[in-house]
Scaffold this motif. Structure first.
Motif: not given
Length: 856
Positions: A214-216, A405, A432, A483, A485-486, A489-491, A493
C-alpha cells in the motif's frame, strides 16, 4: 515477492513462477533479437552458466579488439572515507558513474564508491577469476542439521549480501518445497542469531519488493538503465551484450557473464544486505530531472562492488524477477519456524521455556537426525516441534494478512516475541487487510447441496471495483484520515476524491462515529437516476491525483461488509451481526454537494424467503448489469463435503477463499457456458489475413501445487481486429513482454509456441467443455494419471484488468469442472483436444475490457 518449455509431458517440471513480477528485460535496449530455431541449452536460472562457444569466441574477439584500440585502464579513487550511503545523492546530479572497475574506499555500509572530488589514478585491469563466494554452510539441509551457532561471517560484523545470494542461489536450484522452507528458515535463523538489523531488509529482498504493497515506493527503473549500467561497467559493446542476451535470455545471467570479464587491482569491500536495500530505496526515491542518471550511477556502483553470483541476483532484483520459488506464504512459514527455534528472551519476550510457541533447548536436543529417504522413524520431539511450527505459522500468517507490513511485524517480534505479536501488530485503520475471497459455484442447486438449511443471503455481484474504505476521525481540528485501498491493497485514495468527500460528510453527519473499515464495491452510475453502468465506464476515470472538478463518471459505494468500528475488530463476528451494524450505522447517504459520491447497500435476498424467492432474485440478476450473485452464510454452521460435516464459520477470513462466500457468476451456471480466468503465455504467428498478428494464443491456468502457470489450450476466437492490433503492439517482439526464448517460469507441456509472453495479463475465457489432452499437462493426475486437461473451443470474452496471474483459475478448478461434467456425460477418447485448432475469422466481440470482482 528455469523458464523453459518442456520437451514432452514426461520431461522434468519447470521451476516455480513468480506471478506478480513485472520483469523488465534488456530487450528494450538491445532491440529485436534474431529468430532462434530452438531455445539454447544453457539459459534460465541456472547457477553454473557457460556461454555457447561461438558466442564466447566472438566476445573474446571483441574484447581483444577493444584492448588493442584502447588502453586497459580504469579509474580508481584514493578516497577511503567515501560511503555507499551517499550513492547517487541528489547533489550528485552529474551522475559520475564509475568507469570500468571503479574502486572506492571502505565504508560503513560495506560498499565502496568513487568520490567525484578526489583525483584518480590509472592502472591496468588485472585478469583473474571471479571472486569465489564465501564458504557458507548448505542452507537447504534439515533444520536440526544446520549449525546456527557457527557464525556464517566474522562475528560482530553486519551480514554480507553474499550470504543472502547464497540463499537465493539455493532456492533457484530446487523445486522441493522442503528444501525451499529449510533454506529460508535457516537463512532467517542465521540473521536472527548474528545480525538482526539485516532481518527486515532480507525479508523485503527475498519477497522481491521494497515496502508494503500500500506504500507508494516503487523501484521505477527501466531496462535501458540496467543495460547501460551493465555495458558501462563491463566495457562490452552493445552488440556483444546483445549476443549475451540472445544466448542467456535472463538479464541477471547477462550481468553475471559480462561482469566476469571485469577485474580490478584494488578489491572492493563486500556488499552488505542493509546497504543494498538502502540503495534500492535510494533508486526508488530518485525523482525529477536527472533521476535516470542518478539511478544508473547507483546501479553501476552496486555492480562494480558485486562479486560472483551477487551481480546475477542484483540485476534480477532490479528487474523485479528473482526467479526463485519463495512466495509470500513460504517466507511467512519460514519466519515463524525460525522464531520457534530462536531464544525468546533474546527477542525481548518471556523465557521461551514458558512460551507455547518456542522450543526449549532440551526439546531441540532430543530431536533425532533426519531418517534416510524412504524410511520412517518415530521421533516424538520432532513431532512436538512440528505442532509448535503449526501454531506459530498460523499466528504469523494471521497477523500478516490483517497487517501486511514486515517492518511493524519485525518490530513487534523484537519487542515481545511471538506471544504478544497480535498485541503489538493489531488490525489498524489506515493499513489494509487482505480481503476475503469467494469460492466459485455452478448453480443454485449446488449452493443448496453445500449449505443445506443454513441461512444465507444472496447479494448482487456488481460489475465495479472492489474497495476497502478506512476512515478515522482526526485529532487535529477534527479532520478525518481517509484511505481507499484496492483488492490488491494498493492505495487509490487520490483516484476517488468524490468518495473521500462522501466519507467526510458521513463523519459530519455522525458526530459519534470515530473509526471504521468497510468492504465495498465502487460502481459507475448515472447521477440522474442511480442506474448502474458498466465497468468500462468506471475504467475511464483517471487513476490518480483526480480533482473533484474533473470527475465525469459518477460513482456509488455499495457497502457489503464491516470489519472494524470505533475501535472494535469485528472479524470474528458472524456476518449477520456485521451486516446489521453496517446497515444501522451507515444508512444510504447522498451528499448534497455536487459531484460527491453516494453510499448504498448491496441489493440482496434472504434464504429464509424460500427457494422461489432466491430463484426469482437470480433471474433478476441475469437481466441486470450485475455479474451474478454472492452467496454469504449469515450464521456459522456445518456444510456437507465428501459425505462429511465440515465446520463453516460466518466470520470474515482475510486472504482466504472461503466456502462461507460462494460466487455464482452468470457464466459459471450450467447452460450458460463455462468461463475461466486464464493467462496468455505465448503465441504463434498468424496465417492468411492474420499474418502479422498473434494467432492462436497459448493460455494457461495456475498450478497451486507447483507454484507455476501451466498451459491448457490455444485460443483464436473472440478477438476483434482492433484487439489483434493492440495485442501485437503490447506483445511486440523485442519488448519486455515478448521473447523468442522462454524467459518466464511457465510449464508449456507439449505446446511449442513461436514466442513467449510475459505472464501478467488475465483474460476471461469461455469454452464448450473440458477434455482430456495428450498435449496439456494442466491438472495431470487430478483428472487422469496420463493426460492433462484442455478447454475445447475456447473463446475470448474480455480482459480482467482487476486480476493478476495469482488470481487466475487453478488446475483444481479446472479438474472440478471436468469431474462435474463426467456426472452429466461420459467423455470419450475422441473428445481429446490435441491442441490443433481451425483458424476462424474474428468477429466484433473481444474488445479489451475488464471487471473488478467484488470477491476476487
Amino acid at each position: 515477492m528455469s523458464k523453459r518449455a518442456q520437451a514432452s509431458p514426461s520431461t522434468s517440471q519447470p521451476k516455480r513462477a513468480k506471478f506478480a513480477s513485472d520483469q523488465s528485460s534488456l530487450k528494450t535496449f538491445f532491440g529485436s533479437s534474431p529468430r532462434l530455431t530452438a531455445p539454447p541449452a544453457n539459459s534460465g536460472g541456472r547457477n553454473n552458466l557457460n556461454v555457447t562457444e561461438p558466442v564466447r569466441e566472438q566476445l573474446n574477439v571483441e574484447l581483444n579488439a577493444k584492448k588493442i584500440a584502447t588502453p586497459d585502464i580504469i579509474d580508481l579513487t584514493s578516497d577511503s572515507e567515501s560511503t555507499f550511503r551517499d550513492c547517487g545523492s541528489d547533489n550528485d546530479t552529474s551522475a559520475a558513474a564509475p568507469r570500468v572497475g571503479d574502486v572506492g574506499g571502505s565504508s560503513s555500509s560495506g560498499v565502496a564508491l568513487p568520490s567525484p572530488n578526489t583525483p584518480s589514478r590509472r592502472i591496468r585491469i588485472m585478469k583473474n577469476d571471479v571472486a569465489a563466494s564465501p564458504n557458507y554452510q548448505p542452507l537447504g539441509v534439515d533444520l536440526f542439521v544446520y549449525d546456527v551457532q557457527e557464525s556464517p561471517w566474522p562475528a560482530n560484523e553486519p551480514a554480507p549480501y553474499s550470504f543472502l545470494v547464497h540463499a537465493l542461489a539455493t532456492l533457484s536450484g530446487t523445486r522441493s518445497r522442503t528444501i525451499i522452507l529449510n533454506t529460508l528458515t535457516n537463512t532467517l535463523r542465521a540473521l536472527l542469531n548474528w545480525h538482526r538489523p539485516s532481518l527486515l531488509p532480507s525479508l523485503y529482498l527475498l519477497s522481491n519488493c521494497l515496502s508494503p504493497p500500500y506504500s507508494s515506493v516503487e523501484l521505477g527503473i527501466g531496462s535501458s538503465v540496467i543495460s547501460k549500467a551493465i555495458q558501462h561497467i563491463s566495457g562490452l559493446t552493445s552488440s556483444a551484450l546483445r549476443r549475451l542476451y540472445n544466448s542467456f535470455g535472463d538479464p541477471g545471467d547477462v550481468a553475471f557473464e559480462a561482469k566476469s570479464n571485469v577485474r580490478t587491482l584494488v578489491p572492493h569491500p563486500p556488499l552488505l544486505i542493509v546497504a543494498v536495500h538502502e540503495c534500492l530505496l535510494k533508486i526508488a526515491n530518485s525523482k525529477g530531472q536527472g533521476a535516470a542518471k542518478q539511478k544508473q550511477a547507483i546501479v553501476e556502483k552496486l555492480l562494480v562492488s558485486a562479486k560472483g553470483e551477487e551481480s546475477r541476483y542484483l540485476v534480477r532484483t532490479l528487474s523485479l524477477n528473482l526467479r526463485v520459488g519463495a512466495v509470500r506464504t513460504s517466507i511467512l512459514t519460514a519466519l515463524a519456524r525460525a522464531l520457534v527455534l530462536t531464544s525468546q528472551t533474546s527477542l525481548g519476550g518471556p523465557d521461551r521455556d514458558h512460551s507455547p510457541y518456542h522450543a526449549t533447548s532440551q526439546l531441540i536436543s532430543l530431536v533425532q537426525p533426519p531418517a534416510a529417504e524412504g524410511k520412517k522413524v518415530s521421533d516424538p520431539a520432532r513431532e512436538e516441534l512440528h505442532e509448535k511450527f503449526i501454531q506459530a505459522e498460523a499466528l504469523v500468517k494471521k497477523v500478516f494478512v490483517q497487517h501486511p507490513n514486515y517492518e511493524h511485524i519485525v518490530a513487534g517480534l523484537f519487542n515481545g516475541g511471538l506471544g504478544s505479536l497480535e498485541l503489538h501488530v493489531p488490525l489498524t485503520v489506515g493499513i489494509p487487510l487482505h480481503p476475503t475471497l469467494g469460492s466459485p459455484t455452478r448453480s443454485l442447486d449446488e449452493i443448496y447441496d453445500r449449505l443445506g438449511d443454513l441461512p444465507f443471503t444472496a447479494e448482487f455481484k456488481y460489475d465495479g471495483q472492489r474497495a476497502q474504505i478506512h476512515g478515522e476521525r482526526g485529532v487535529n481540528n477534527g479532520n478525518p484520515s481517509i484511505h481507499i485501498f484496492s483488492r490488491h491493497l494498493e492505495d487509490m485514495t487520490t483516484k476517488y476524491p468524490d468518495i473521500v468527500h462522501l466519507v467526510k460528510c458521513i463523519f459530519r453527519e455522525q458526530p459519534q462515529l470515530q473509526s471504521f473499515i468497510i468492504d465495498s464495491e465502487i460502481v459507475a452510475i448515472d447521477p440522474s437516476d442511480g442506474a448502474l453502468k458498466s465497468f468500462q465506464e468506471l475504467s475511464n476515470r483517471p487513476r490518480k491525483d483526480v480533482e473533484m472538478s474533473d470527475i465525469k463518471v459518477s460513482v456509488c459505494v455499495y457497502a457489503f461488509d464491516l470489519m472494524y468500528l470505533d475501535g472494535e475488530v469485528l472479524l470474528t463476528q458472524p456476518f449477520r451481526e456485521r451486516r446489521s451494524l453496517l446497515r444501522s450505522r451507515f444508512p444510504p447517504f447522498l451528499p448534497s454537494d455536487k459531484g460527491a459520491g453516494r453510499l448504498d447497500h448491496v441489493e440482496s435476498c434472504e434464504s429464509e424467503a424460500g427457494k422461489d424467492a432466491i430463484e426469482e432474485f437470480w433471474q433478476k440478476t441475469i437481466k441486470s448489469r450485475s455479474e451474478g450473485l454472492m452467496i454469504k452464510l449469515l450464521s456459522g454452521g456445518a456444510m456437507q463435503e465428501d459425505g462429511k460435516r465440515k465446520p463453516l464459520p460466518a466470520t470474515y477470513e482475510p486472504d482466504k477463499r472461503t466456502s462461507a462466500w460462494l460466487k455464482l457468476k452468470k457464466d459459471y451456471v450450467v447452460g450458460l457456458g463455462d468461463t475461466l480466468d486464464m493467462v496468455p503465455i505465448g503465441a504463434w504467428h498468424g496465417n492468411g489475413r492474420k499474418a502479422g498478428w498473434w494467432s492462436p494464443v497459448l493460455l494457461a491456468v495456475r498450478d497451486p501445487r507447483n507454484d507455476c502457470l501451466v498451459a491448457v489450450c490455444k485460443c483464436m476466437s473472440g478477438f476483434s481486429d482492433l484487439f489483434y492490433k493492440e495485442m501485437v503492439a503490447h506483445y511486440s517482439e523485442g519488448s519486455d513482454n515478448c521473447s523468442r526464448q522462454p524467459l518466464w517460469e511457465t510449464n508449456t507441456g507439449g505446446f511449442r509456441p513461436d514466442v513467449y509472453f510475459r505472464p501478467h495479463k488475465v483474460w476471461e475465457i469461455r469454452g464448450a467443455d473440458i477434455t482430456l489432452s495428450p498435449v496439456s499437462l494442466a491438472a495431470l493426475g487430478l483428472g487422469s494419471s496420463s493426460r492433462g486437461l484442455s478447454l475445447r473451443f475456447p473463446r475470448f470474452i474480455k480482459t480482467r484488468e482487476d486480476k493478476s496471474p495469482e488470481q487466475a483459475s487453478t488446475t483444481d478448478f479446472l479438474a472440478q469442472i471436468w469431474k462435474d461434467q463426467q456426472g452429466q456425460s461420459k467423455a470419450t477418447a475422441g473428445d481429446a483436444d490435441d491442441g490443433d485448432l481451425v483458424d476462424v475469422e474474428p468477429d466484433s466481440e473481444g474488445v479489451a475490457g475488464g471487471a473488478e470482482d467484488s470477491d476476487g
